[in-house]
Design an enzyme around this catalytic site. Sequence first.
Site, short mmCIF file in Angstrom:
data_model
loop_
_atom_site.label_atom_id
_atom_site.label_comp_id
_atom_site.label_asym_id
_atom_site.label_seq_id
_atom_site.Cartn_x
_atom_site.Cartn_y
_atom_site.Cartn_z
N HIS A 145 0.83 -1.22 0.00
CA HIS A 145 0.00 0.00 0.00
C HIS A 145 0.86 1.27 0.00
O HIS A 145 2.02 1.26 0.42
CB HIS A 145 -0.92 -0.01 1.22
CG HIS A 145 -0.16 0.01 2.52
ND1 HIS A 145 0.35 1.16 3.07
CD2 HIS A 145 0.21 -0.99 3.35
CE1 HIS A 145 0.99 0.88 4.18
NE2 HIS A 145 0.93 -0.44 4.38
N ARG A 151 -6.08 0.69 3.75
CA ARG A 151 -4.92 1.25 3.04
C ARG A 151 -4.55 0.38 1.82
O ARG A 151 -4.13 0.90 0.79
CB ARG A 151 -3.72 1.47 3.97
CG ARG A 151 -3.21 0.25 4.75
CD ARG A 151 -2.27 0.73 5.87
NE ARG A 151 -1.58 -0.33 6.61
CZ ARG A 151 -2.06 -0.94 7.68
NH1 ARG A 151 -3.26 -0.65 8.12
NH2 ARG A 151 -1.33 -1.84 8.33
O1 LIG Z 1 3.99 -0.56 11.35
C1 LIG Z 1 3.78 -1.54 10.62
O2 LIG Z 1 2.69 -2.15 10.58
C2 LIG Z 1 4.88 -2.05 9.71
C3 LIG Z 1 4.76 -1.49 8.33
O3 LIG Z 1 4.61 -0.11 8.27
O4 LIG Z 1 6.08 -1.64 10.26
P1 LIG Z 1 7.52 -2.27 9.94
O5 LIG Z 1 8.24 -1.23 9.17
O6 LIG Z 1 8.11 -2.51 11.28
O7 LIG Z 1 7.34 -3.54 9.19
#
Ligand SMILES: O=C(O)[C@@H](CO)OP(=O)(O)O
Length: 342
Positions: free
Chosen positions: A97, A146
């Site tokens: 997304h 999203r």
């Molecule tokens: O916050 C989240 O759900 C994920 C993706 O944005 O974070 P990460 O970057 O730790 O995978």
Amino acid sequence: MANAMLHQTVGTLQLHGSSGIHFQGGNNSVRLVPKGFKVEVGFCKRGICSSGEKKFSIIQASASQTSVFDPVLSPSNNGTHESLKKSNEAALILIRHGESLWNEKNLFTGCVDVPLTKKGVEEAIEAGKRISNIPVDMIFTSALIRAQMTAMLAMTQHRRKKVPIIMHNENEQARVWSQIHSEDTIKQSIPVIAAWQLNERMYGELQGLNKQETADRFGKEKVHEWRRSYDIPPPNGESLEMCAERAVAYFKDEIEPQLLSGKNVMIAAHGNSLRSIIMYLDKLTSQEVISLELSTGIPMLYIFKEGKFIRRGSPIAPTEAGVYAYTRKLARYRQKLDEMLH
Ligand SMILES: O=C(O)[C@@H](CO)OP(=O)(O)O
């Protein structure tokens, strides 16, 4: 819903377990009912009509298997068994997304259902431009807005101009009330299946916390382990391994059969649900997946051929020559779009 009236016996109907129902007459075999649809045999009025016609209603077997016929892809396929076998090749587009309001705020999001920012909307539209010449017959998204916004916005840019339609199968009434009663309209539609199994990994007690503040509090290494390791879950959340158990299982059970039957599929999902699927597609080890990072709103193309996934990277632009050199089928699709739209 379509009704086919058979006036005289010129051939037979054959049921092929994996590829639908075929009409066999002389040397010709034509697929009448796509996989995922079924035929209900009824009779005109009370029993057999005076002309001896029987009525076959072609109905959708289940929305998770919804199938549409694309005249851009299909008419020159001759409908022979040979071409059905050859059509056993499909494009698979994966897209994370666009930027969400919590990506922007640097908050752990997980399964919290947060919409896109303006930048995220623009990313989704840009992604749509990049894939605007690649066929899409079915879309799978997570249950989160999203990913759904991203899929819909991307499809506004597609040159084929089919309408993505979210399937509602939560109960029988929802399914019946959202039925489309024109075969022509169905042909101009792309079924969109929303599945919770493709949701972002559940981030447990980190959901809503600021990523930087969490790293300051628990240490950079610990937080990196929670975010990128394969089998260490964040407190009361899912590890990538746990996320893969549902996302990859869903991919194998629901998406791969569509690719096998020649359907071109787009999946709009999330950083970690897609990391787990890419781990499966690219056969990455639990060590290799640690360094796999996905940017928001970048489409990634795979070709599914002879049971194998061939990674083709991210199309840079709709006119990128390389994209259409990947397979003859993609080149032909683009050529037909050019002919139709000029
Ligand atoms: O916050 C989240 O759900 C994920 C993706 O944005 O974070 P990460 O970057 O730790 O995978």
